[in-house]
Design a protein around this motif. Structure first.
Motif, PDB file in Angstrom:
ATOM      1  N   GLY B 231       0.811  -1.215   0.000  1.00  0.00           N
ATOM      2  CA  GLY B 231       0.000   0.000   0.000  1.00  0.00           C
ATOM      3  C   GLY B 231       0.840   1.259   0.000  1.00  0.00           C
ATOM      4  O   GLY B 231       0.494   2.254  -0.646  1.00  0.00           O
ATOM      5  N   GLU B 232       1.956   1.221   0.717  1.00  0.00           N
ATOM      6  CA  GLU B 232       2.796   2.418   0.839  1.00  0.00           C
ATOM      7  C   GLU B 232       3.666   2.674  -0.382  1.00  0.00           C
ATOM      8  O   GLU B 232       4.379   3.668  -0.438  1.00  0.00           O
ATOM      9  N   MET B 233       3.620   1.785  -1.370  1.00  0.00           N
ATOM     10  CA  MET B 233       4.421   2.015  -2.577  1.00  0.00           C
ATOM     11  C   MET B 233       3.880   3.180  -3.409  1.00  0.00           C
ATOM     12  O   MET B 233       4.568   3.702  -4.267  1.00  0.00           O
ATOM     13  N   HIS B 234       2.609   3.536  -3.177  1.00  0.00           N
ATOM     14  CA  HIS B 234       2.025   4.684  -3.881  1.00  0.00           C
ATOM     15  C   HIS B 234       1.470   5.681  -2.867  1.00  0.00           C
ATOM     16  O   HIS B 234       0.990   5.283  -1.814  1.00  0.00           O
ATOM     17  N   ASP B 235       1.520   6.955  -3.225  1.00  0.00           N
ATOM     18  CA  ASP B 235       0.856   7.936  -2.370  1.00  0.00           C
ATOM     19  C   ASP B 235      -0.557   8.178  -2.889  1.00  0.00           C
ATOM     20  O   ASP B 235      -0.998   7.529  -3.853  1.00  0.00           O
ATOM     21  N   GLU B 236      -1.265   9.111  -2.279  1.00  0.00           N
ATOM     22  CA  GLU B 236      -2.682   9.276  -2.626  1.00  0.00           C
ATOM     23  C   GLU B 236      -2.876   9.926  -4.003  1.00  0.00           C
ATOM     24  O   GLU B 236      -3.979   9.949  -4.530  1.00  0.00           O
ATOM     25  N   ARG B 237      -1.758  10.386  -4.614  1.00  0.00           N
ATOM     26  CA  ARG B 237      -1.858  10.936  -5.971  1.00  0.00           C
ATOM     27  C   ARG B 237      -1.346   9.929  -7.011  1.00  0.00           C
ATOM     28  O   ARG B 237      -1.091  10.289  -8.158  1.00  0.00           O
ATOM     29  N   GLY B 282      -2.155   4.777 -12.173  1.00  0.00           N
ATOM     30  CA  GLY B 282      -1.005   5.636 -12.429  1.00  0.00           C
ATOM     31  C   GLY B 282      -1.066   6.993 -11.757  1.00  0.00           C
ATOM     32  O   GLY B 282      -1.875   7.238 -10.857  1.00  0.00           O
ATOM     33  N   GLU B 283      -0.201   7.898 -12.230  1.00  0.00           N
ATOM     34  CA  GLU B 283      -0.043   9.209 -11.597  1.00  0.00           C
ATOM     35  C   GLU B 283      -1.174  10.149 -11.990  1.00  0.00           C
ATOM     36  O   GLU B 283      -1.460  10.316 -13.175  1.00  0.00           O
ATOM     37  N   HIS B 284      -1.777  10.761 -10.990  1.00  0.00           N
ATOM     38  CA  HIS B 284      -2.847  11.721 -11.259  1.00  0.00           C
ATOM     39  C   HIS B 284      -2.279  12.895 -12.058  1.00  0.00           C
ATOM     40  O   HIS B 284      -1.135  13.279 -11.895  1.00  0.00           O
ATOM     41  N   GLY B 285      -3.111  13.442 -12.918  1.00  0.00           N
ATOM     42  CA  GLY B 285      -2.711  14.653 -13.629  1.00  0.00           C
ATOM     43  C   GLY B 285      -1.894  14.397 -14.880  1.00  0.00           C
ATOM     44  O   GLY B 285      -1.414  15.332 -15.510  1.00  0.00           O
TER      45      GLY B 285
END
Lengths: 460, 460
Positions: B231-237, B282-285
């Motif tokens: 879970g911690e491999m990605h942040d909330e964005r 993937g990455e937001h934005g």
């Protein structure tokens, strides 16, 4: 002290009782399997109880019926309700059993089999004690029995059942044996259980497994999302992060903490038995017994997504499943915590993922008064059978029936348990010492003989 | 334009070639299975190539050998190395196949089978083109073939193999067909692949599964710890949180982004095909094509711990496993990212849990120049076969051989792929259109005919 004739009968009939217990153990009554095993075990119990001369009914047309039995002696003596469950946990991983799980074997003084302790062995102490009184000086109390077939599923129908059969199950005191000693040489009476909410989560993403190269970065990955939301249930200090999770916790009293500290709990031996270097679970900064008995916890019981090991593939799995169990303590509200959990999960599901949350089991936490006539009689009975004054302990487990007996039947309770911590409940190679079986029966018989007098003394 | 006789030969031999391809597909050469399937497929290929008149050797005593073949015509014409892989992905879930995975069937113009596209179908376009030239006007180039049996395992031995056989595999240009069109009617030449690190994590806690009531709060739970670290491999964005993960990323150029934007990518149709409401990965934005082609990602490919579903139990599992794939882009360093990942995991393992991290596969990312003679010839060949100028695209996938050909053989490359996005690679019901097979063979034959002239023009 238990009278000599009854004690002798138990002594003389050890082989016979063991033989009968083995007949029950051989029936693979795994409630999870949804096959005929539980009906078969219920039938066996009905037959055996009828043979003892009791009135018996198998109630519930479904696959895991309750067995109710009774024998009324006189109106002016108290009524004892004995509770046990005949269903058992699944047995996988099968390959880790040293002997077949449903073929009971005695090795070095232990019975090895699924259900040897939990709960077929323990409920048999009740049947042995009842048999012994009947065949010698007669029953000193009126007897009722409730033998359940869904305890390992979390007793989903039991609340409704007790409400529907409240009058029929009415009693002065209930005896429940479905827990364990604090240690092999420390006879123990349990006065509290944690509550339980058991939930199954399913996350669904794309309509098929996707190549992680072709699609990595495009779609939300159910495995990653599941990991994230399970991971976020605890912070880095081991605290559960659910909103207001600890708000209603009634902390263990100083008297309790003091009593627990005197138990001589050996952390190093405990860790060594489990094969771990450190007891790294639960909330940091709290003592391990407090963490298990007095504090609520959340554990992921299982996760499954995609394929791992030999057949693993570089995919974004189409779905992920997990099972989570929440253990509650007084005065947490089971329904409130369940709602909080659902909100916690739903808030963490990103676009492109569907979530399904299924509540599998629910039980409220319980904490009883140590000073009741039932508890006092139980303590005397333990001294009689085990030659030692018992300690009073709580359990991290959940035995839903105890809270229901307390709330619905409003009966006093004696939680007289004879299992040992090393009995490997729910694990491969479950076992139960013959000594605990035989002495347990003496304790139950002693309880039955002495409860009427104790009750009278309290009532006066 | 491909000469008429060769084109006619391909037209006349469609049935014959399809029949041969089916013979190859029927061999269950799943490299993961570690059985005899791959040796059998290698043997079949060796036999077929000998029949075509080539010098053939099956190299490697292990279970998934490489097949090397060659036919030297003259010293004054260029040498083309054709690469393909005969191994395929596992086929589970078996029950989702509409026809048996190793029994190729043609329905509505598609070949349905495991390997129909990836890569048996695609490598067959090379064999068909070679056969056609040989049987008509003779080979216009010297031909070498490298057919691998471990691509689906991440080509673990290929780097060493190319180094050891560098002279033998020396060539002017390599043709690799192991990717796909951007869309069914958009002929595409791939000029970049992501790299890959595939890792297997195993966390071990207690020496047995534990009752979550008895032990919940005492010991660290491997399932919870695994969930947390994944879970911690990605942040909330949606950003990967590994230290310095994006530091060496060479971002897609403005020219590339501009070219990709003109492809007419239909996000709504793409999401609809996958059955998801939104492309939440993937990455937001960032735009979805940039996320897949131009940005690195991490995906959990599978998790397993305890038991879920029907046989679930309220336990603290003794262990948890997960597989993770990291997709890299230029100029990320594969070894550096692998070390960063290992440190990330190790830092998150609490006392009482043991961790084992196994690297299963590694491949470096690649980005080729669109203007090389190979790429230009390939573009002409596509126009010849598909009647349309091709687009140049990147792929989110990893084809390790392309980076190795670039680095070790230092050869120019034409990544001429004929798969379609809807071919369900690695999924049940993999398929490949007959049209792509036949036109692909024309494209390859056209490339062979025109490459010598193009090379001469560039060399001048």
């Amino acid at each position: 002290m238990l009278n000599e004739r009854t004690r002798q009968y138990l002594q003389d009939n050890r082989e016979h009782h063991l033989h009968k217990l083995f007949e029950l153990i051989r029936i693979p009554s795994v409630s999870k399997w949804e096959d005929e095993g539980c009906q078969w075990a219920a039938g066996w119990l009905a037959w055996y109880l009828k043979e003892l001369g009791m009135d018996v009914e198998v109630v519930g047309g479904h696959r895991r019926p309750n067995v109710i039995a009774s024998m009324h002696v006189r109106d002016d003596i108290p009524t004892v309700l004995f509770y046990g469950h005949y269903d058992v946990q699944p047995v996988d991983p099968w390959d880790q059993w040293q002997s077949p799980p449903f073929d009971p074997q005695v090795r070095d003084g232990w019975i090895y089999a699924r259900g040897a302790d939990d709960d077929k062995g323990q409920l048999f102490t009740h049947l042995m004690a009842i048999d012994a009184h009947m065949k010698t000086d007669g029953l000193p109390v009126n007897v009722k029995l409730l033998l359940e077939g869904e305890e390992e599923l979390g007793s989903p129908c039991l609340e409704r059942f007790l409400q529907d059969h409240k009058d029929r199950l009415a009693c002065d005191v209930a005896v429940v044996s479905d827990s364990s000693f604090f240690a092999a040489d420390v006879p123990s009476i349990t006065y509290g259980f944690r509550g339980l909410i058991c939930l199954e989560l399913t996350l669904t993403g794309a309509n098929r497994d996707l190549h992680s190269g072709h699609y990595g970065g495009a779609v939300a990955n159910p495995a990653d999302v599941m990991a994230r939301l399970i991971g976020e249930m605890h912070d880095e200090r081991g605290q559960v992060t659910l909103d207001g999770f600890y708000k209603d916790v009634f902390d263990a009293t100083e008297q309790e903490i003091h009593a627990w500290a005197k138990l001589g709990f050996d952390e190093a031996a405990y860790a060594a038995d489990l094969g771990v270097e450190a007891l790294g679970g639960g909330e940091h900064g709290r003592w391990v017994l407090e963490r298990i008995w007095g504090r609520p916890t959340i554990d992921c019981n299982g996760m499954s997504s995609g394929v791992t090991g030999h057949n693993s593939k570089t995919i974004i799995p189409a779905s992920a499943e997990a099972e989570v169990s929440i253990r509650l303590v007084p005065d947490q509200d089971t329904d409130k915590i369940e709602q909080t959990f659902r909100r916690f999960v739903e808030a963490r599901v990103p676009p492109g993922i569907k979530v399904d949350i299924r509540t599998i089991a629910k039980a409220r936490p319980l904490r009883l008064n140590w000073g009741s006539p039932a508890m006092r009689t139980a303590a005397m009975a333990y001294e009689d059978a085990f030659g030692k004054e018992p300690v009073f302990i709580r359990s991290g487990c959940s035995v839903p029936v105890t809270e229901l007996i307390d709330r619905i039947l409003e009966a006093d309770q004696a939680l007289m348990s004879f299992g040992l911590p090393e009995d490997r409940l729910h694990s491969p190679n479950e076992r139960f010492p013959l000594k605990q079986l035989y002495r347990g029966a003496v304790a139950v018989a002693s309880f039955m003989q002495n409860y009427p007098g104790m009750k009278m003394a309290y009532d006066r």
